[in-house]
Design an enzyme around this catalytic site. Structure first.
Site, PDB file in Angstrom:
ATOM      1  N   SER A  54       0.833  -1.198   0.000  1.00 29.63           N
ATOM      2  CA  SER A  54       0.000   0.000   0.000  1.00 29.63           C
ATOM      3  C   SER A  54       0.868   1.248   0.000  1.00 29.63           C
ATOM      4  O   SER A  54       1.635   1.494   0.936  1.00 29.63           O
ATOM      5  CB  SER A  54      -0.904   0.017   1.232  1.00 29.63           C
ATOM      6  OG  SER A  54      -1.562   1.268   1.331  1.00 29.63           O
ATOM      7  N   HIS A  94      -1.186  -1.345  -4.202  1.00 29.87           N
ATOM      8  CA  HIS A  94      -2.456  -0.914  -3.619  1.00 29.87           C
ATOM      9  C   HIS A  94      -2.472   0.600  -3.475  1.00 29.87           C
ATOM     10  O   HIS A  94      -1.569   1.200  -2.886  1.00 29.87           O
ATOM     11  CB  HIS A  94      -2.639  -1.579  -2.254  1.00 29.87           C
ATOM     12  CG  HIS A  94      -4.009  -1.440  -1.683  1.00 29.87           C
ATOM     13  ND1 HIS A  94      -5.069  -2.205  -2.107  1.00 29.87           N
ATOM     14  CD2 HIS A  94      -4.488  -0.613  -0.721  1.00 29.87           C
ATOM     15  CE1 HIS A  94      -6.147  -1.874  -1.412  1.00 29.87           C
ATOM     16  NE2 HIS A  94      -5.824  -0.900  -0.572  1.00 29.87           N
ATOM     17  N   ASP A 119      -4.776   3.665  -2.087  1.00 31.24           N
ATOM     18  CA  ASP A 119      -5.911   4.067  -1.256  1.00 31.24           C
ATOM     19  C   ASP A 119      -6.381   5.457  -1.652  1.00 31.24           C
ATOM     20  O   ASP A 119      -5.658   6.441  -1.474  1.00 31.24           O
ATOM     21  CB  ASP A 119      -5.521   4.060   0.222  1.00 31.24           C
ATOM     22  CG  ASP A 119      -5.360   2.651   0.768  1.00 31.24           C
ATOM     23  OD1 ASP A 119      -6.287   1.847   0.604  1.00 31.24           O
ATOM     24  OD2 ASP A 119      -4.297   2.352   1.334  1.00 31.24           O
ATOM     25  N   MET A 159      -9.007   8.289  -0.819  1.00 28.03           N
ATOM     26  CA  MET A 159      -9.898   8.729   0.256  1.00 28.03           C
ATOM     27  C   MET A 159     -10.335  10.162  -0.006  1.00 28.03           C
ATOM     28  O   MET A 159      -9.533  10.982  -0.477  1.00 28.03           O
ATOM     29  CB  MET A 159      -9.198   8.638   1.610  1.00 28.03           C
ATOM     30  CG  MET A 159      -8.589   7.295   1.923  1.00 28.03           C
ATOM     31  SD  MET A 159      -7.863   7.274   3.586  1.00 28.03           S
ATOM     32  CE  MET A 159      -6.831   5.812   3.479  1.00 28.03           C
ATOM     33  N   HIS A 167      -8.324   1.146  -4.246  1.00 31.49           N
ATOM     34  CA  HIS A 167      -9.329   0.962  -3.192  1.00 31.49           C
ATOM     35  C   HIS A 167      -9.979   2.312  -2.942  1.00 31.49           C
ATOM     36  O   HIS A 167      -9.370   3.204  -2.365  1.00 31.49           O
ATOM     37  CB  HIS A 167      -8.648   0.416  -1.939  1.00 31.49           C
ATOM     38  CG  HIS A 167      -9.556   0.259  -0.771  1.00 31.49           C
ATOM     39  ND1 HIS A 167      -9.076   0.089   0.516  1.00 31.49           N
ATOM     40  CD2 HIS A 167     -10.910   0.236  -0.671  1.00 31.49           C
ATOM     41  CE1 HIS A 167     -10.096  -0.031   1.339  1.00 31.49           C
ATOM     42  NE2 HIS A 167     -11.214   0.070   0.649  1.00 31.49           N
ATOM     43  N   MET A 202     -12.220   4.609  -1.089  1.00 28.54           N
ATOM     44  CA  MET A 202     -12.939   4.892   0.154  1.00 28.54           C
ATOM     45  C   MET A 202     -13.567   6.266  -0.003  1.00 28.54           C
ATOM     46  O   MET A 202     -13.129   7.267   0.577  1.00 28.54           O
ATOM     47  CB  MET A 202     -11.969   4.824   1.339  1.00 28.54           C
ATOM     48  CG  MET A 202     -11.527   3.406   1.650  1.00 28.54           C
ATOM     49  SD  MET A 202     -10.147   3.317   2.829  1.00 28.54           S
ATOM     50  CE  MET A 202      -8.760   3.367   1.691  1.00 28.54           C
ATOM     51  N   MET A 231     -11.954  -5.493   5.147  1.00 32.82           N
ATOM     52  CA  MET A 231     -11.125  -4.583   5.933  1.00 32.82           C
ATOM     53  C   MET A 231     -10.840  -5.202   7.294  1.00 32.82           C
ATOM     54  O   MET A 231     -11.758  -5.603   8.012  1.00 32.82           O
ATOM     55  CB  MET A 231     -11.815  -3.238   6.102  1.00 32.82           C
ATOM     56  CG  MET A 231     -11.954  -2.429   4.820  1.00 32.82           C
ATOM     57  SD  MET A 231     -10.359  -2.053   4.039  1.00 32.82           S
ATOM     58  CE  MET A 231      -9.539  -1.095   5.326  1.00 32.82           C
ATOM     59  N   ASP A 261      -7.022  -6.153   4.183  1.00 27.71           N
ATOM     60  CA  ASP A 261      -6.328  -4.866   4.201  1.00 27.71           C
ATOM     61  C   ASP A 261      -6.407  -4.275   5.597  1.00 27.71           C
ATOM     62  O   ASP A 261      -7.502  -4.014   6.107  1.00 27.71           O
ATOM     63  CB  ASP A 261      -6.996  -3.924   3.187  1.00 27.71           C
ATOM     64  CG  ASP A 261      -6.360  -2.542   3.150  1.00 27.71           C
ATOM     65  OD1 ASP A 261      -5.352  -2.322   3.844  1.00 27.71           O
ATOM     66  OD2 ASP A 261      -6.885  -1.683   2.415  1.00 27.71           O
TER      67      ASP A 261
END
Length: 218
Positions: A5, A28, A30, A32, A61, A63, A132, A170
């Site tokens: 990540s 990965h 993230d 957000m 991913h 979010m 998660m 994760d």
């Protein structure tokens, strides 16, 4: 598969971070938005640039709020796997189909407090289930072993043929937790600080992969 990540990498040197884990299976990312989770990271322009800078498949991913609108463009930008949260989606099946139509795998993620039983039929439309193992929003949290029954349930349905997907975990994944996650049935492991906090991130990836392989559920 190991998916380091970049949330734990130096954001000023993301291309170098990718190079340091060149033998990772996925990278990965993230995303957000400070609405769905209380943190703000990176978005589509950075993903486009990162895709151009590395050959590692990007595991995005999301979010974020309104993934029905925003998820397909990440596939169009070159992400290999685009995962969004069931808690934020209005039409997860249509969104999964749009992601796939754009050329990526489609992933569905659940927070620690969200059960997967209500979504087992929906998951037939997906390629990845991301469970998660921390509350989404920040790296460096402690692994929540109490969510592993969801991983076991997903693996049982994959084994029975009801589902065909990757089971990804994760949050808090490291040498001390990856064995339990692998034994429960996970086959994709997101690791942040355990990789990018190591002296040699590439060696950390290989070590995590070896440890997981020795514990994976059959």
């Amino acid at each position: 598969m190991i998916a380091p990540s970049i949330l734990s990498a130096d954001f000023a040197r993301l291309a170098e971070a990718a190079d340091s884990v060149s033998r990772a299976d996925w990278l990965h990312v993230d995303v957000m938005d400070a609405h769905f989770v209380p943190n703000l990271t990176i978005g589509l322009p950075v993903v486009k640039s990162l895709h151009a800078a590395t050959d590692i498949p990007l595991d995005c991913h999301l979010m974020i709020d309104d993934p029905d609108r925003w998820a397909p463009p990440y596939a169009e930008a070159g992400a290999a796997n685009v995962t969004f949260h069931i808690e934020a989606a209005h039409d997860p099946v249509a969104t999964a189909r749009a992601i796939r139509a754009a050329g990526a795998l489609a992933g569905l993620s659940v927070k620690p407090g969200t059960e997967i039983e209500p979504y087992l039929d929906v998951l037939r439309e997906f390629d990845t289930l991301l469970v998660m193992t921390v509350e989404p929003g920040f790296g460096g949290q402690e692994f929540m072993a109490e969510v592993l029954p969801k991983v076991r349930l997903a693996r049982e349905h994959v084994r029975s043929g009801h589902l065909r997907l990757f089971v990804e975990v994760d949050g808090g994944i490291g040498e001390d937790t990856i064995e339990a996650a692998a034994a429960a049935g996970a086959d994709v492991f997101v690791a942040g600080s355990a990789v990018f906090g190591a002296d040699d991130p590439g060696c950390a990836v290989e070590s995590l992969r070896s440890t997981a392989r020795g514990s994976m559920a059959v």
